[in-house]
Design a protein around this motif. Structure first.
Motif, PDB file in Angstrom:
ATOM      1  N   ASN A 279     -23.647 -28.940 -12.415  1.00  0.00           N
ATOM      2  CA  ASN A 279     -23.900 -30.345 -12.751  1.00  0.00           C
ATOM      3  C   ASN A 279     -25.048 -30.476 -13.744  1.00  0.00           C
ATOM      4  N   ILE A 280     -26.113 -29.732 -13.527  1.00  0.00           N
ATOM      5  CA  ILE A 280     -27.303 -29.841 -14.365  1.00  0.00           C
ATOM      6  C   ILE A 280     -27.043 -29.304 -15.774  1.00  0.00           C
ATOM      7  N   THR A 281     -26.383 -28.161 -15.845  1.00  0.00           N
ATOM      8  CA  THR A 281     -26.231 -27.480 -17.133  1.00  0.00           C
ATOM      9  C   THR A 281     -24.963 -27.865 -17.882  1.00  0.00           C
ATOM     10  N   ASP A 282     -24.059 -28.578 -17.210  1.00  0.00           N
ATOM     11  CA  ASP A 282     -22.742 -28.901 -17.773  1.00  0.00           C
ATOM     12  C   ASP A 282     -21.975 -27.632 -18.138  1.00  0.00           C
ATOM     13  N   ARG A 283     -22.058 -26.663 -17.260  1.00  0.00           N
ATOM     14  CA  ARG A 283     -21.237 -25.465 -17.371  1.00  0.00           C
ATOM     15  C   ARG A 283     -20.203 -25.498 -16.257  1.00  0.00           C
ATOM     16  N   ALA A 284     -19.095 -24.824 -16.451  1.00  0.00           N
ATOM     17  CA  ALA A 284     -18.066 -24.755 -15.415  1.00  0.00           C
ATOM     18  C   ALA A 284     -18.625 -24.029 -14.195  1.00  0.00           C
ATOM     19  N   PRO A 285     -18.313 -24.500 -13.000  1.00  0.00           N
ATOM     20  CA  PRO A 285     -18.819 -23.810 -11.801  1.00  0.00           C
ATOM     21  C   PRO A 285     -18.445 -22.330 -11.771  1.00  0.00           C
ATOM     22  N   GLY A 286     -17.251 -22.001 -12.271  1.00  0.00           N
ATOM     23  CA  GLY A 286     -16.851 -20.593 -12.298  1.00  0.00           C
ATOM     24  C   GLY A 286     -17.788 -19.761 -13.160  1.00  0.00           C
ATOM     25  N   GLU A 287     -18.230 -20.323 -14.301  1.00  0.00           N
ATOM     26  CA  GLU A 287     -19.176 -19.610 -15.165  1.00  0.00           C
ATOM     27  C   GLU A 287     -20.506 -19.384 -14.448  1.00  0.00           C
ATOM     28  N   ILE A 288     -21.004 -20.444 -13.785  1.00  0.00           N
ATOM     29  CA  ILE A 288     -22.268 -20.313 -13.056  1.00  0.00           C
ATOM     30  C   ILE A 288     -22.126 -19.283 -11.947  1.00  0.00           C
ATOM     31  N   ASN A 289     -21.029 -19.335 -11.233  1.00  0.00           N
ATOM     32  CA  ASN A 289     -20.787 -18.400 -10.129  1.00  0.00           C
ATOM     33  C   ASN A 289     -20.822 -16.952 -10.628  1.00  0.00           C
TER      34      ASN A 289
ATOM     35  N   ARG B  13     -36.856 -26.680 -17.371  1.00  0.00           N
ATOM     36  CA  ARG B  13     -38.049 -26.476 -18.209  1.00  0.00           C
ATOM     37  C   ARG B  13     -37.685 -25.979 -19.595  1.00  0.00           C
ATOM     38  N   ASP B  14     -36.642 -25.153 -19.695  1.00  0.00           N
ATOM     39  CA  ASP B  14     -36.228 -24.628 -20.998  1.00  0.00           C
ATOM     40  C   ASP B  14     -34.716 -24.452 -21.010  1.00  0.00           C
ATOM     41  N   PRO B  15     -33.972 -25.546 -21.254  1.00  0.00           N
ATOM     42  CA  PRO B  15     -32.511 -25.477 -21.220  1.00  0.00           C
ATOM     43  C   PRO B  15     -31.935 -24.431 -22.168  1.00  0.00           C
ATOM     44  N   GLU B  16     -32.527 -24.311 -23.353  1.00  0.00           N
ATOM     45  CA  GLU B  16     -31.975 -23.366 -24.329  1.00  0.00           C
ATOM     46  C   GLU B  16     -32.079 -21.934 -23.825  1.00  0.00           C
ATOM     47  N   ALA B  17     -33.239 -21.573 -23.292  1.00  0.00           N
ATOM     48  CA  ALA B  17     -33.421 -20.216 -22.786  1.00  0.00           C
ATOM     49  C   ALA B  17     -32.487 -19.941 -21.607  1.00  0.00           C
ATOM     50  N   PHE B  18     -32.339 -20.925 -20.731  1.00  0.00           N
ATOM     51  CA  PHE B  18     -31.493 -20.705 -19.564  1.00  0.00           C
ATOM     52  C   PHE B  18     -30.033 -20.548 -19.967  1.00  0.00           C
ATOM     53  N   ASN B  19     -29.577 -21.370 -20.902  1.00  0.00           N
ATOM     54  CA  ASN B  19     -28.194 -21.213 -21.366  1.00  0.00           C
ATOM     55  C   ASN B  19     -27.988 -19.878 -22.070  1.00  0.00           C
ATOM     56  N   ASN B  20     -29.017 -19.413 -22.781  1.00  0.00           N
ATOM     57  CA  ASN B  20     -28.928 -18.079 -23.393  1.00  0.00           C
ATOM     58  C   ASN B  20     -28.769 -17.008 -22.325  1.00  0.00           C
TER      59      ASN B  20
ATOM     60  N   ALA C 224     -25.862  -6.376 -19.971  1.00  0.00           N
ATOM     61  CA  ALA C 224     -25.750  -7.832 -19.945  1.00  0.00           C
ATOM     62  C   ALA C 224     -26.744  -8.423 -18.956  1.00  0.00           C
ATOM     63  N   ARG C 225     -26.893  -7.763 -17.834  1.00  0.00           N
ATOM     64  CA  ARG C 225     -27.847  -8.253 -16.831  1.00  0.00           C
ATOM     65  C   ARG C 225     -29.274  -8.205 -17.368  1.00  0.00           C
ATOM     66  N   LEU C 226     -29.636  -7.132 -18.043  1.00  0.00           N
ATOM     67  CA  LEU C 226     -30.979  -7.006 -18.601  1.00  0.00           C
ATOM     68  C   LEU C 226     -31.216  -8.052 -19.680  1.00  0.00           C
ATOM     69  N   ALA C 227     -30.221  -8.310 -20.525  1.00  0.00           N
ATOM     70  CA  ALA C 227     -30.371  -9.317 -21.575  1.00  0.00           C
ATOM     71  C   ALA C 227     -30.565 -10.710 -20.967  1.00  0.00           C
ATOM     72  N   ALA C 228     -29.846 -11.009 -19.898  1.00  0.00           N
ATOM     73  CA  ALA C 228     -30.019 -12.288 -19.215  1.00  0.00           C
ATOM     74  C   ALA C 228     -31.418 -12.395 -18.630  1.00  0.00           C
ATOM     75  N   HIS C 229     -31.874 -11.327 -18.030  1.00  0.00           N
ATOM     76  CA  HIS C 229     -33.233 -11.273 -17.470  1.00  0.00           C
ATOM     77  C   HIS C 229     -34.275 -11.532 -18.562  1.00  0.00           C
ATOM     78  N   ASN C 230     -34.121 -10.882 -19.680  1.00  0.00           N
ATOM     79  CA  ASN C 230     -35.109 -11.001 -20.760  1.00  0.00           C
ATOM     80  C   ASN C 230     -35.172 -12.420 -21.331  1.00  0.00           C
ATOM     81  N   ALA C 231     -34.067 -13.138 -21.293  1.00  0.00           N
ATOM     82  CA  ALA C 231     -34.021 -14.483 -21.879  1.00  0.00           C
ATOM     83  C   ALA C 231     -34.945 -15.456 -21.158  1.00  0.00           C
ATOM     84  N   ILE C 232     -35.185 -15.249 -19.862  1.00  0.00           N
ATOM     85  CA  ILE C 232     -36.005 -16.195 -19.092  1.00  0.00           C
ATOM     86  C   ILE C 232     -37.151 -15.502 -18.349  1.00  0.00           C
ATOM     87  N   GLU C 233     -37.422 -14.244 -18.684  1.00  0.00           N
ATOM     88  CA  GLU C 233     -38.430 -13.481 -17.942  1.00  0.00           C
ATOM     89  C   GLU C 233     -39.797 -14.159 -17.942  1.00  0.00           C
ATOM     90  N   ARG C 234     -40.190 -14.759 -19.062  1.00  0.00           N
ATOM     91  CA  ARG C 234     -41.537 -15.330 -19.166  1.00  0.00           C
ATOM     92  C   ARG C 234     -41.761 -16.481 -18.195  1.00  0.00           C
TER      93      ARG C 234
END
Length: 581
Positions: free
Chosen positions: A496-506, A536-543, A560-570
């Motif tokens: 709901n918050i990100t306007d992504r499909a629930p399957g994508e979030i899952n 706090r940072d929609p762009e980083a989270f969507n990345n 892929a997991r590491l890249a996702a981690h790096n996008a919001i690590e800070r």
């Protein structure tokens, strides 16, 4: 009482928090609210720190846990000066009585606050602990703040017809209808609770119930807006939105509004109950909003109008559920200039309002997505203007925001309740909820412009005449078809918050959290902090989501997991960094 690991954790955190302090001021409960219980440490309950300089935590107890368990843990965790109070004092609801506010005078960074909240929850074995920070949904950079301010500013070329927004939703035609025997035309008898910046003296702010008004921020019955000025503060916002809900007046047949003031509200004879809850509608304590929502039930309101938004927080979700279960219609702003849907609009138990313009097009700054219920005018809407001292009790201006779409829908809900009469609506509702019946009819009767994108902006644009004309007892299909497949609440809320499909979030969460066991427990554990990061940072989270979705839960590519981690690590707490590493 605690194992050795927990004792070490507590000792370390207590040392970090040795400088904690808290300030108490006398509390005066709002009218119609039950008397607050005494503080569990044995002292008179005082107001907990609400300024940005402190940090508060919201603790939800689990089965068989008592208030004393929270008080004991708070002392062990934060020191002898820690303060604990029930979040919803005097309210007899099995869920709301499990929430407590723990106050610390020390200000810490968001990621540190989340780390401490997790340690607090683990040490006390609580159902949940979340920081209750003075949240801002606007990025910290000066450029972002300036862009937000520009987004909200009304266009100097606003339509000269001060009633244009009322015409768009057919308010005059609605007033012209003959109500049923027990009904009223203009909202008479309906009560709207209005959590906002408070009230000011203005010709276009009428029918205030100041005997029931409440100030959540300092626990008094003085809900007057002090008109605090500053960057991203919103002095006079409660006056502006209140005028759109219920300013007394009429609508000229060809142009403009008619006296007594210059603004006419959707429900001009309804009663408005001001609840001073915020200085800024984008910088707020979520627990303050939750308390305002719960108070609206004891204030005997029919509708809650929330032209504000913050982080999705479990206590606020529970308060909204409590209000709708008790017969209130709850309307909330989808969000302005941030893209994502903010809370409480992100919750299924609210009407999430998007904003449109005079051409029936979405306003450029409106949040949009799967959580939006309905749209209403929100660009260049004429509102009462009283933002600075000395008072300007007759000034008006054109303004932008989902705030005003929210006010219009709330006013329409008050009209609807008054038109049919509360008894008739409750009879039609049966074992269901008034909120759900209103949502069904409002969506069913919404006006759908050519080319309308219902996936992003809701069922259509509010049509007040059609809303009132619709029969209460017509058979109706469920507003939302059951999800197929069904997803857990944490996944649905992030979707709901990100306007992504629930399957994508899952799928993304399974990859980011590398979960091979009890995914529901793992996702629910980390969802509050992930939601905070997303807002706090929609762009980083969507990345981060995009990076995670370059693989699949079955393939589980570590890259892929590491890249996702790096996008919001800070922005992560130390524990979340470890969980996603």
């Amino acid at each position: 009482m605690f194992d050795s690991k927990t004792l070490l954790l507590l000792s370390a955190l207590a040392a970090m928090s040795a400088a904690c302090d808290s300030s108490d001021v006398s509390r005066k409960d709002g009218p119609n609210a039950a008397a607050a219980s005494a503080q569990y440490a044995g002292e008179t309950q005082g107001d907990l720190e609400r300024e940005p300089g402190g940090t508060r935590y919201i603790v939800q107890t689990g089965p068989d846990q008592a208030p004393d368990d929270v008080a004991t843990m708070a002392t062990d965790f934060l020191g002898a000066d820690a303060r604990v109070a029930p979040m919803f004092p005097g309210i007899d609801d099995a869920e709301l009585t499990t929430f407590f506010v723990v106050s610390s005078g020390e200000s810490v960074a968001p990621e540190v606050a989340w780390e401490r909240a997790r340690a607090f929850a683990t040490a006390g074995d609580f159902a949940g602990v979340e920081p209750d920070r003075h949240n801002t949904l606007v990025p910290e950079s000066p450029v972002a703040r300036q862009a937000t301010a520009a987004c909200l500013r009304g266009d100097p070329g606003a339509p000269p017809d001060t009633a244009w927004s009322l015409r768009k939703i057919r308010v005059a035609e609605a007033w012209a209808l003959t109500p049923p025997a027990e009904g009223k035309r203009h909202g008479e008898g309906a009560r709207i609770c209005h959590p906002d910046t408070g009230w000011t003296t203005h010709t276009d702010l009428d029918s205030l119930d100041l005997a029931t008004a409440w100030n959540v921020m300092n626990n008094t019955d003085d809900a007057r807006d002090p008109k605090n000025d500053g960057l991203l503060l919103h002095p006079g916002h409660g006056t502006a939105t209140g005028s759109v809900i219920g300013s007394d007046g009429g609508i000229d047949a060809t142009s403009g509004t008619t006296p007594p003031g210059l603004i006419t509200g959707v429900a001009p004879k309804a009663t408005l109950v001001p609840i001073r809850t915020v200085n800024s509608v984008v910088q707020l304590f979520d627990s303050d909003v939750a308390q305002a929502v719960a108070y609206s039930v004891s204030a005997q309101c029919d509708v809650i109008s929330m032209s504000l938004g913050g982080r999705a927080f479990s206590g606020l979700k529970s308060a909204v559920r409590y209000a709708t279960d008790n017969g209130l219609v709850v309307v909330a702003a989808a969000g302005n200039c941030v893209g994502m849907i903010v809370a409480p609009a992100a919750y299924d138990d609210t009407i999430a309002a998007a904003a449109t313009n005079i051409d029936d097009q979405p306003w450029k700054g409106t949040s949009r997505g799967r959580a939006v219920t309905l749209a209403a005018p929100g660009e260049n809407v004429w509102v009462a203007d009283n933002t600075k001292d000395p008072d300007t009790p007759d000034a008006i201006r054109a303004s932008n925001g989902t705030s005003f779409a929210t006010a219009e829908i709330a006013g329409a809900a008050a009209l609807w309740i008054a038109y049919h009469g509360r008894a008739a609506i409750e009879a039609a509702t049966g074992a269901g909820r008034v909120h759900d019946l209103f949502v069904d009819i409002a969506m069913e009767t919404a006006r759908v412009p050519t080319g309308w994108n219902s996936r992003r902006y809701g069922a259509g644009i509010l049509d007040v005449r059609s809303l009132l004309e619709a029969r209460l007892d017509d058979p109706r299909a469920p507003t939302v078809a059951p999800a197929a497949p069904a997803f857990i609440d944490a996944v649905e809320l992030l979707a709901n918050i990100t306007d992504r499909a629930p399957g994508e979030i899952n799928d993304a969460l399974q990859i980011m959290l590398d979960d091979t066991g009890d995914f529901e427990s793992t996702a629910n554990e980390w969802a509050p902090e992930l939601i905070d990061i997303a807002l706090r940072d929609p762009e980083a989270f969507n990345n981060a989501l995009d990076e995670a979705l370059l693989t699949s839960p079955q393939a589980r590519d570590p890259g892929a997991r590491l890249a996702a981690h790096n996008a919001i690590e800070r922005m992560m707490s130390a524990s979340l960094k470890e969980a996603t590493r």
